[in-house]
Scaffold this active site. Structure first.
Site, PDB file in Angstrom:
ATOM      1  N   SER A   1       0.798  -1.228   0.000  1.00 37.86           N
ATOM      2  CA  SER A   1       0.000   0.000   0.000  1.00 37.86           C
ATOM      3  C   SER A   1       0.829   1.277   0.000  1.00 37.86           C
ATOM      4  O   SER A   1       0.325   2.326  -0.359  1.00 37.86           O
ATOM      5  CB  SER A   1      -0.934   0.000   1.212  1.00 37.86           C
ATOM      6  OG  SER A   1      -0.166   0.062   2.393  1.00 37.86           O
TER       7      SER A   1
ATOM      8  N   HIS B   1      -5.576  -4.577  -2.010  1.00 32.10           N
ATOM      9  CA  HIS B   1      -5.331  -3.392  -2.856  1.00 32.10           C
ATOM     10  C   HIS B   1      -5.254  -3.741  -4.334  1.00 32.10           C
ATOM     11  O   HIS B   1      -5.054  -2.858  -5.157  1.00 32.10           O
ATOM     12  CB  HIS B   1      -4.037  -2.685  -2.446  1.00 32.10           C
ATOM     13  CG  HIS B   1      -4.189  -1.793  -1.260  1.00 32.10           C
ATOM     14  ND1 HIS B   1      -4.855  -0.579  -1.313  1.00 32.10           N
ATOM     15  CD2 HIS B   1      -3.772  -1.929   0.021  1.00 32.10           C
ATOM     16  CE1 HIS B   1      -4.823  -0.009  -0.122  1.00 32.10           C
ATOM     17  NE2 HIS B   1      -4.184  -0.814   0.717  1.00 32.10           N
TER      18      HIS B   1
ATOM     19  N   LYS C   1     -12.658  -1.912  -0.115  1.00 33.82           N
ATOM     20  CA  LYS C   1     -11.853  -1.029  -0.969  1.00 33.82           C
ATOM     21  C   LYS C   1     -12.524  -0.929  -2.352  1.00 33.82           C
ATOM     22  O   LYS C   1     -13.608  -0.363  -2.451  1.00 33.82           O
ATOM     23  CB  LYS C   1     -10.406  -1.511  -1.002  1.00 33.82           C
ATOM     24  CG  LYS C   1      -9.737  -1.319   0.363  1.00 33.82           C
ATOM     25  CD  LYS C   1      -8.265  -1.635   0.409  1.00 33.82           C
ATOM     26  CE  LYS C   1      -7.680  -1.184   1.730  1.00 33.82           C
ATOM     27  NZ  LYS C   1      -7.141  -2.268   2.551  1.00 33.82           N
TER      28      LYS C   1
HETATM   29  C1  LIG Z   1      -7.140  -2.796   3.925  1.00 31.78           C
HETATM   30  C2  LIG Z   1      -6.401  -4.061   4.055  1.00 31.78           C
HETATM   31  C3  LIG Z   1      -6.832  -5.060   4.932  1.00 31.78           C
HETATM   32  C4  LIG Z   1      -7.983  -4.864   5.881  1.00 31.78           C
HETATM   33  O1  LIG Z   1      -9.182  -4.904   5.178  1.00 31.78           O
HETATM   34  P1  LIG Z   1     -10.541  -4.613   5.997  1.00 31.78           P
HETATM   35  O2  LIG Z   1     -11.592  -5.333   5.248  1.00 31.78           O
HETATM   36  O3  LIG Z   1     -10.687  -3.122   5.999  1.00 31.78           O
HETATM   37  O4  LIG Z   1     -10.348  -5.149   7.371  1.00 31.78           O
HETATM   38  C5  LIG Z   1      -6.143  -6.258   4.957  1.00 31.78           C
HETATM   39  N1  LIG Z   1      -5.070  -6.455   4.165  1.00 31.78           N
HETATM   40  C6  LIG Z   1      -4.614  -5.502   3.327  1.00 31.78           C
HETATM   41  C7  LIG Z   1      -3.422  -5.778   2.468  1.00 31.78           C
HETATM   42  C8  LIG Z   1      -5.250  -4.271   3.256  1.00 31.78           C
HETATM   43  O5  LIG Z   1      -4.791  -3.337   2.442  1.00 31.78           O
END
Ligand SMILES: *Cc1c(COP(=O)(O)O)cnc(C)c1O
Length: 396
Positions: free
Chosen positions: A183, A211, A242
């Site tokens: 990220s 992502h 996301k």
């Molecule tokens: C955002 C993210 C998560 C967490 O996802 P949520 O559904 O918001 O708990 C887990 N792993 C990665 C790589 C992320 O970017």
């Protein structure tokens, strides 16, 4: 007792503040989207949401959620295995598996839970987990909850991964785990080479596509599409929070025996509520949309290329990326904060990151592109970057 504890908390909070790490929340009073309104009355263009496909306020998803609210009510008041499973949950699980070309899927309240609950039921102290050093916090926590031996390799460093695999040969089962897209830099994990090493050293692979799902690969199937490995990776985790609509929910998808055992043993699944049916219904609609047309994915890829090309030709230093994350490197922490503040004055909302979120001396502004952005939005952001860049001496 509490007086002493309170003083302890206040001094910790003061330390956070003095280090410049105190996080303040901006308050949005409009729906999430490319254009948002803050409670201060400011209208800004949003370049820091994970709303990669612009679906957070998509009318079709809102309609699907509304219909489910009428047909299935609001909440489930149960975990999945007692009385928290509806036809919508089962259909979404099938759709997600169809999307990724996997065998089965299990839903969680969040990907944090999917990652928190994936290792412990599957692996024991006889086994090995080999994890990328920059993996998401939820993977790190999930690994901590599991008794398997832990190995760590430097971010995307295949020589180091190979070294760790050689050390892990004494264990019974080996699982390599990586984020699909990291990220902070937006770099894609070299999953083709990871899969090759997994084969050479008789290991399994887990990818967190949070992502990358919806973003990477021509049709947004994630890094397994990019590297032509669909159906070949044992475990994929991801989020509905996301690109996939941005509400709430996570999943693990992959080999059917793995999913079957997780349903029996995974603690966040067994001991936490099921997602609301309206979220499942919108998720189903979302996957259908991405299957019917590639418009959103195409637009995201066009937007990312356009933005990166313009910014590079202006002279900005951009980390190489195949994702919708664009790291504009400024290196200096204070500069990154001044730059972000200057952009906000120009109506562009982005976040400046610096140590310890990124390595020392690698401060940056992270821009997240979306198919919700129109060319005019991108041009306005690029213009603001140019203006602030010249003002702060980043561009000559
Ligand atoms: C955002 C993210 C998560 C967490 O996802 P949520 O559904 O918001 O708990 C887990 N792993 C990665 C790589 C992320 O970017």
């Amino acid at each position: 007792m509490y007086t002493q504890f309170k003083n302890h908390l206040l001094s910790t909070i003061a330390e956070i503040t003095e280090a410049g790490l105190y996080k303040n929340e901006r308050i949005i009073v409009s729906p999430q989207g490319a254009e948002i309104e803050l409670n201060t009355g400011h209208k800004v263009l949003n370049f820091c949401a994970n709303n990669y496909l612009g679906l957070s306020n998509n009318q079709k998803l809102v309609d699907a959620a509304k219909e489910a609210l009428h047909s299935h009510g609001y909440g489930m008041s149960s975990v999945r295995f007692i009385c928290g499973t509806t036809d919508l949950h089962k259909e979404l699980e099938r759709k997600i598996a169809g999307f990724f070309g996997t065998e089965d899927t299990i839903l969680y309240a969040a990907c944090f839970d999917a990652n928190g609950g994936v290792f412990e039921p599957l692996l024991s102290e006889d086994d090995a987990i080999i994890s990328d050093a920059l993996n998401h916090a939820s993977i790190i926590d999930g690994v901590r909850l599991c008794k398997a031996q832990r190995y760590r390799y430097a971010n995307a460093d295949m020589a180091d991964l190979e070294k760790q695999l050689q050390q892990a040969m004494q264990q019974r089962f080996r699982l390599i785990v990586t984020d699909g897209v990291f990220s902070m830099d937006g770099n894609v994990a070299p999953v083709d080479r990871i899969a090759a090493l997994a084969e050479k050293y008789d290991a399994m692979v887990m990818i967190d596509e949070s992502h990358s799902a919806g973003v990477v690969g021509r049709t947004g199937r994630g890094v397994t599409e990019l590297f032509n490995l669909q159906g070949r990776i044992e475990i994929i985790t991801g989020t509905l929070g996301k690109a996939f609509g941005g509400a709430i929910g996570g999943f693990t998808t992959g080999k059917k025996e793995i999913i079957e055992l997780l349903r029996q043993r995974s603690r966040p699944y067994l001991f936490s509520n099921s997602i609301p049916p309206l979220v499942a219904a919108a998720g189903i609609r979302m996957i259908d949309m991405m299957t019917e047309t590639n418009e959103l994915q195409d637009k995201l890829h066009r937007n990312s290329e356009y933005f990166i090309e313009r910014m590079t030709s202006l002279g900005f230093d951009i980390k190489p990326t195949k994702s919708a994350i664009c790291a504009v490197m400024l290196y200096d922490a204070r500069l990154s904060q001044e730059f972000a503040a200057g952009l906000l004055d120009e109506g562009i909302y982005v976040t400046g990151f610096y140590y310890p979120v990124v390595p020392k001396g690698e401060a940056r502004i992270r821009v997240q592109l979306s198919s919700g952005h129109e060319t005019a939005h991108l041009d306005k952001a690029i213009g603001a970057f140019e203006k602030i860049g010249r003002k702060l001496g980043v561009l000559k």
